[in-house]
Structures are given as structure tokens and as C-alpha cells.
Scaffold this motif. Structure first.
Motif, PDB file in Angstrom:
ATOM      1  N   GLY A   1      48.986 -22.208   2.604  1.00  0.00           N
ATOM      2  CA  GLY A   1      47.831 -21.725   1.853  1.00  0.00           C
ATOM      3  C   GLY A   1      46.663 -21.304   2.721  1.00  0.00           C
ATOM      4  O   GLY A   1      45.631 -20.878   2.200  1.00  0.00           O
ATOM      5  N   LYS A   2      46.822 -21.406   4.038  1.00  0.00           N
ATOM      6  CA  LYS A   2      45.716 -21.024   4.923  1.00  0.00           C
ATOM      7  C   LYS A   2      45.828 -19.546   5.302  1.00  0.00           C
ATOM      8  O   LYS A   2      46.929 -19.038   5.489  1.00  0.00           O
ATOM      9  CB  LYS A   2      45.729 -21.886   6.196  1.00  0.00           C
ATOM     10  CG  LYS A   2      45.385 -23.334   5.920  1.00  0.00           C
ATOM     11  CD  LYS A   2      45.418 -24.156   7.194  1.00  0.00           C
ATOM     12  CE  LYS A   2      45.093 -25.616   6.874  1.00  0.00           C
ATOM     13  NZ  LYS A   2      45.368 -26.507   8.014  1.00  0.00           N
TER      14      LYS A   2
ATOM     15  N   GLY B   1      37.430 -15.395   6.157  1.00  0.00           N
ATOM     16  CA  GLY B   1      38.005 -16.541   5.446  1.00  0.00           C
ATOM     17  C   GLY B   1      39.191 -17.178   6.157  1.00  0.00           C
ATOM     18  O   GLY B   1      39.802 -18.104   5.630  1.00  0.00           O
ATOM     19  N   ALA B   2      39.518 -16.669   7.348  1.00  0.00           N
ATOM     20  CA  ALA B   2      40.701 -17.184   8.048  1.00  0.00           C
ATOM     21  C   ALA B   2      40.369 -18.445   8.843  1.00  0.00           C
ATOM     22  O   ALA B   2      39.238 -18.640   9.280  1.00  0.00           O
ATOM     23  CB  ALA B   2      41.256 -16.115   8.987  1.00  0.00           C
ATOM     24  N   ASP B   3      41.394 -19.294   9.021  1.00  0.00           N
ATOM     25  CA  ASP B   3      41.241 -20.474   9.867  1.00  0.00           C
ATOM     26  C   ASP B   3      41.533 -20.143  11.320  1.00  0.00           C
ATOM     27  O   ASP B   3      41.089 -20.866  12.224  1.00  0.00           O
ATOM     28  CB  ASP B   3      42.229 -21.572   9.433  1.00  0.00           C
ATOM     29  CG  ASP B   3      41.811 -22.215   8.120  1.00  0.00           C
ATOM     30  OD1 ASP B   3      41.012 -21.586   7.386  1.00  0.00           O
ATOM     31  OD2 ASP B   3      42.283 -23.325   7.828  1.00  0.00           O
TER      32      ASP B   3
ATOM     33  N   LEU C   1      55.508 -18.096  10.347  1.00  0.00           N
ATOM     34  CA  LEU C   1      54.272 -18.601   9.741  1.00  0.00           C
ATOM     35  C   LEU C   1      54.295 -18.433   8.224  1.00  0.00           C
ATOM     36  O   LEU C   1      53.824 -19.301   7.480  1.00  0.00           O
ATOM     37  CB  LEU C   1      53.056 -17.893  10.354  1.00  0.00           C
ATOM     38  CG  LEU C   1      52.809 -18.247  11.837  1.00  0.00           C
ATOM     39  CD1 LEU C   1      51.755 -17.336  12.444  1.00  0.00           C
ATOM     40  CD2 LEU C   1      52.403 -19.718  11.981  1.00  0.00           C
ATOM     41  N   ILE C   2      54.867 -17.327   7.758  1.00  0.00           N
ATOM     42  CA  ILE C   2      54.997 -17.122   6.303  1.00  0.00           C
ATOM     43  C   ILE C   2      55.909 -18.202   5.717  1.00  0.00           C
ATOM     44  O   ILE C   2      55.647 -18.772   4.657  1.00  0.00           O
ATOM     45  CB  ILE C   2      55.526 -15.702   6.005  1.00  0.00           C
ATOM     46  CG1 ILE C   2      54.426 -14.669   6.283  1.00  0.00           C
ATOM     47  CG2 ILE C   2      56.027 -15.600   4.564  1.00  0.00           C
ATOM     48  CD1 ILE C   2      54.881 -13.232   6.207  1.00  0.00           C
TER      49      ILE C   2
ATOM     50  N   LEU D   1      48.957 -14.256   5.657  1.00  0.00           N
ATOM     51  CA  LEU D   1      48.582 -13.511   6.853  1.00  0.00           C
ATOM     52  C   LEU D   1      47.792 -12.262   6.494  1.00  0.00           C
ATOM     53  O   LEU D   1      48.120 -11.558   5.536  1.00  0.00           O
ATOM     54  CB  LEU D   1      49.836 -13.098   7.634  1.00  0.00           C
ATOM     55  CG  LEU D   1      50.804 -14.229   8.004  1.00  0.00           C
ATOM     56  CD1 LEU D   1      51.978 -13.665   8.792  1.00  0.00           C
ATOM     57  CD2 LEU D   1      50.103 -15.318   8.795  1.00  0.00           C
ATOM     58  N   ALA D   2      46.755 -11.992   7.264  1.00  0.00           N
ATOM     59  CA  ALA D   2      46.030 -10.725   7.182  1.00  0.00           C
ATOM     60  C   ALA D   2      46.314  -9.997   8.488  1.00  0.00           C
ATOM     61  O   ALA D   2      45.854 -10.407   9.549  1.00  0.00           O
ATOM     62  CB  ALA D   2      44.542 -10.977   7.012  1.00  0.00           C
ATOM     63  N   ILE D   3      47.135  -8.944   8.396  1.00  0.00           N
ATOM     64  CA  ILE D   3      47.664  -8.311   9.607  1.00  0.00           C
ATOM     65  C   ILE D   3      46.960  -6.981   9.836  1.00  0.00           C
ATOM     66  O   ILE D   3      46.788  -6.183   8.910  1.00  0.00           O
ATOM     67  CB  ILE D   3      49.189  -8.080   9.480  1.00  0.00           C
ATOM     68  CG1 ILE D   3      49.897  -9.409   9.157  1.00  0.00           C
ATOM     69  CG2 ILE D   3      49.754  -7.441  10.736  1.00  0.00           C
ATOM     70  CD1 ILE D   3      51.382  -9.274   8.872  1.00  0.00           C
TER      71      ILE D   3
END
Ligand code: UGA
Length: 451
Positions: A309-310, A395-397, A338-339, A345-347
Motif C-alpha cells: 500500500g505504499k 506522497g511517496a515513501d 515490488l508490485i 509504483l509511480a514510474i
């Protein structure tokens, strides 16, 4: 072929393909829309196209008119049958050879340009031999493997370390050498027998890939011990017997060549009963896979053991900078892993299109990056294509750098850190970021090979 046409105005070069859409794209008046992105290629095509460089789907007519035919078709790894996963699929080479056999006229020099397993020329010769004599047809077969690297293709071609020509008939070798002789000094044109030429191509790639796996194995040890892989690389690279190039630790090698060619070598060794030689080379690929998995695991472990969820920003998807090619890109395995762990993911990549990323991940993106960070990415969306590094980071960690694009050296870490959720991380798998600035902006930083 564009560079040959550019350098040899007295030679007519015709590039043929069965794929009409692709040929139309090569003929596009807008040079920024050529099917391949490669620095400098548009200028070369712009100079030669219509003069002595032609793109057409009239395959038979072009073969009939040609003195020399370059077989430059793809030779992907077989996905089924004997040698699946390792051997090359030679169906396009065979089909091309058959077409040349049928359509050629008079004497034709057939040049293997595709990277091929050793002794493929034998098969090509056998196919051409069937047509030999009919209507006065004769053939010579040469092997002329290509050593250019993507991203630097034009400069590599214009100033090659060497050109390799393998063959039997001296006149045919001379004819091809005289093409390159327009701009390559004679001492850089190496002549060998056919099999040496074919094997040299696989061996060159295997040695290059081996250097990357070697340095990546040391990178892991550096991280564990407190050494720095860039210091180690500099220290060993000054030994002239080792040399400084290809010692850049990273997320593992990608591209359409290294893995495929090593697996080919592995298959050949096994075929000839050389099990130890086969497993030696196989381990170069094994280490490469491990390096990619290691990076994905390390991200998960750093983020308190879960990325579920991150949001994670992925900067770079191409297998290296200055290309839009994603074949075997390390980003693919790392993103998939990671998925699999539940990350969103924002690629972003300056040259790779979202549709290509979707094909590589075999998943569709969510439609848009609406209000990223303020609300979760859509339920079925495990990734989205962001428009910029800053947008990806919102908003990413964590931010992961997976391709060494020049822009990523100059990112504004203050601005990026400001839009991330805290605590926030930078994982720099290419060692390109300004890590001092990222640390100053409050990010936790991991750099490949830095203890
Ligand atoms: C490679 C060879 O370098 C060419 O000589 C060869 O002609 C070509 O394959 C081919 O067989 O057609 P290419 O795959 O285009 O060229 O690109 P490389 O520059 O070799 O990079 C391959 C991968 O290794 C990339 O993912 C790159 O990022 C990685 N790499 C390279 C490293 O991780 N570290 C390095 O020090 C160098």
C-alpha cells in the motif's frame, strides 16, 4: 545502414522490412518520430535518406538489385522446444536466407549482421547452396557482427574499436572491407574465419557482462563491510590489465544482448559436453538476477519490512540512459518484485512510453495521476506513469533511481523531499544522485556499493 549510407555516398543502401508500419515510420518526414531513439541518428538519416539511403517493403526487388545483403533480423531466445530459454530462435534468419536464395540475381555476398550462435553460417550456406547455380546465382557468406552499444550507436559506428569480418572467400571479405574502408582505418578491420567471428561476438558480450556481475558482487560486499565500490573500481581500474571501463556497479545489466548472448554461449558449451564451462557462464546471469532481487528486497526491508500500500517513485525504466529500449531492463524485475509485495509504483522515464511499461509489467496503469498522494492509487492499479520525478515522488515513501539519466544528477532534493511522506528514502541503484543534497533534505539514502 544509415551510417554506411552517410559515409559512402557512392553506395546505394536499401533497408527492407516486411513490416509496412515500421518502414513508414523510417520514412516519416518528421525525424523526431523515427522508430528508434538514438542520439545523432536523426541527423544521419536526414542527410542520407532519399539520396542513397532508402526504406522500402519491396524486399524481393531490393535483394535482386543488391551486390551485398545484410541479414539484420532479430534472433530472440527460444521460448519453446529444444534449448528453450537459452538457444536462439533462428527462424527469421532462415526465412531471410530462403528469401535471398529465391530473389537474388548473379553473385550476392550475404553478410550475417545479426548476432548468431556459432556455426549458423553453415545453415545459411546450406540454404543458399540449394539455390546456387540456378539462373547463374552464386553466393559468398560473411559474418560481420556489430559491436555498437545503444545510446552511443552513432559514435561507436563512426569510430569503432574494430570491425570484424569473418569469411572464406578473400574477394568477398575485401568487398566488405572496402565499404568500411570509407571511414575505418585498415588496421582496425580484423579478418578471421567464419566461426571465430561468430564466436567473438558472443565472447565479447559475455566478457563485458562478466565485468558487471563481478563488480556488482563486490558492490554487495562493499555495502556489508563499509568499503565503497567506486573507490574499489577506481583502484582496480588503474591497473592497465584490468582497465577502467565497465566497472560501474548498478541494478544489473539489461538490454537485448548480454543475457541472450551468454545463454547462447551456455547452450553451446552444453551442446559440446562442456558442463563446467556452461555453468561458469551461467553464473554471470545468475548473479545479475540476484542483484535485481537483492535491490527489491533491500527496499522492502528498509521500509520496516513492508511496502504494501505504499507509494514508491521509480525514476528510470530504460535499460540504460539515452535509449527508449526496455528489453531486459533491470527495472522490470525490480518493479515486478515490488508490485508483488503490494507496492504502488509511480514510474517515470524521459523516453519510455507508458504503453511500453504496461507491456513490460504486463499490467495496465491506472488512468491518471489525479491528486497523487492525497488519495490512494485505484484499487486495481499497481502502478501509474508519472510525468516528472517530482510528480512521481508526491506522497511517496521512497524514490528509486534505476536508470542513469543525466537529469537525475541534478534533481532538486529539497523540492522532492517536501512532497514525500516521512520518513522518506532514496535508493540510488546507479549512484548518480547528489546524495549530500538528498541527505540534507532529510532523506535516508542508500547508494549501490556504498558501505
Ligand atoms: C552491448 C555491448 O556493449 C555492445 O558492444 C554490443 O554490440 C551490444 O551489446 C550488442 O550485442 O548489440 P548494449 O546492450 O547496447 O551494448 O549496452 P551496454 O552499454 O553494454 O549496457 C548493457 C547494460 O549493462 C546496461 O543495462 C548498462 O546499464 C549496464 N552496465 C554497463 C552496467 O551496469 N555497468 C557498467 O559499467 C556498464
Amino acid at each position: 545502414m544509415a551510417v554506411i549510407a552517410d559515409r559512402c555516398p557512392d553506395i546505394q543502401v536499401t533497408v527492407v522490412d516486411l513490416n509496412a508500419e515500421r518502414i513508414a515510420a523510417w520514412n516519416d518526414a518528421d525525424l523526431s518520430r523515427l522508430p528508434v531513439y538514438e542520439p545523432g541518428l536523426d541527423a544521419v538519416v536526414g542527410r542520407a535518406r532519399g539520396r542513397n539511403l532508402h526504406f522500402t517493403t519491396e524486399v524481393d526487388a531490393a535483394i535482386a538489385a543488391a551486390d551485398m545483403v545484410f541479414l539484420s533480423v532479430n534472433t530472440p531466445t527460444k521460448t519453446r522446444g529444444v534449448g528453450a530459454g537459452q538457444a536462439s530462435d533462428l527462424r527469421w534468419i532462415e526465412a531471410s536466407a530462403r528469401q535471398v536464395a529465391a530473389a537474388s540475381q548473379g553473385h550476392t555476398i550475404v553478410v550475417e549482421k545479426s548476432t548468431l550462435p556459432v556455426r549458423t553460417a553453415e545453415a545459411v550456406k546450406a540454404i543458399l547452396g540449394g539455390a546456387q547455380g540456378g539462373g547463374g546465382k552464386t553466393f559468398s557468406v560473411l559474418s560481420n557482427p556489430e559491436f555498437l552499444a545503444e545510446g552511443t550507436a552513432i559514435t561507436d559506428l563512426e569510430n569503432p574499436d574494430r570491425v570484424l569480418i569473418g569469411g572464406e572467400a578473400a574477394e568477398a571479405i575485401d568487398a566488405l572491407a572496402s565499404v568500411y574502408g570509407h571511414w575505418v582505418p585498415q588496421e582496425r578491420i580484423l579478418r578471421t574465419n567464419l566461426w571465430s567471428s561468430e564466436l567473438s561476438k558472443l565472447t565479447a558480450n559475455a566478457f563485458l557482462a562478466q565485468r558487471i556481475s563481478s563488480i556488482n558482487s563486490i558492490a554487495a560486499l562493499c555495502e556489508a563491510t563499509g568499503a565503497d565500490v567506486r573507490e574499489v573500481a577506481r583502484a582496480i581500474g588503474t591497473d592497465s590489465r584490468i582497465g577502467p571501463k565497465f566497472l560501474q556497479a548498478g541494478p544489473g545489466f539489461g538490454g537485448s544482448c548480454f543475457q541472450k548472448d551468454i545463454l547462447n554461449l551456455v547452450y553451446l558449451c552444453r551442446h559440446y559436453g562442456l558442463e563446467e564451462a556452461a555453468s561458469y557462464w551461467e553464473s554471470v546471469v545468475g548473479l545479475n538476477t540476484w542483484q535485481q532481487q537483492r535491490i527489491a528486497r533491500l527496499v522492502v526491508n528498509s521500509l520496516f519490512g513492508t511496502v504494501s500500500g505504499k507509494r514508491l517513485a521509480v525514476l528510470g525504466f530504460a535499460f540504460k540512459a539515452d535509449t527508449n529500449d526496455t528489453r531486459e531492463a533491470p527495472a522490470i524485475r525490480i518493479c515486478r518484485d515490488l508490485i508483488e509485495e503490494g507496492a504502488q509504483l509511480a514510474i517515470v522515464d524521459p523516453k519510455v512510453e507508458a504503453a511500453q511499461i504496461a507491456r513490460d509489467l504486463e499490467r495496465s496503469p491506472v488512468a491518471a495521476d489525479a491528486a497523487a498522494g492525497s488519495r490512494p492509487i485505484g484499487a486495481d492499479g499497481s502502478w501509474l506513469a508519472a510525468g516528472s520525478p517530482l510528480e512521481a515522488a508526491r506522497g511517496a515513501d521512497a524514490v528509486l533511481i534505476l536508470t542513469e539519466w543525466r537529469d537525475y544528477r541534478q534533481l532538486d532534493w529539497g523540492a522532492i523531499a517536501a512532497v514525500m511522506r516521512r520518513p522518506a528514502w532514496l535508493f540510488d541503484a546507479r549512484a548518480v544522485a547528489d546524495t549530500a543534497a538528498a541527505r540534507a533534505a532529510g532523506l535516508n539514502v542508500w547508494t549501490v556499493g556504498e558501505g
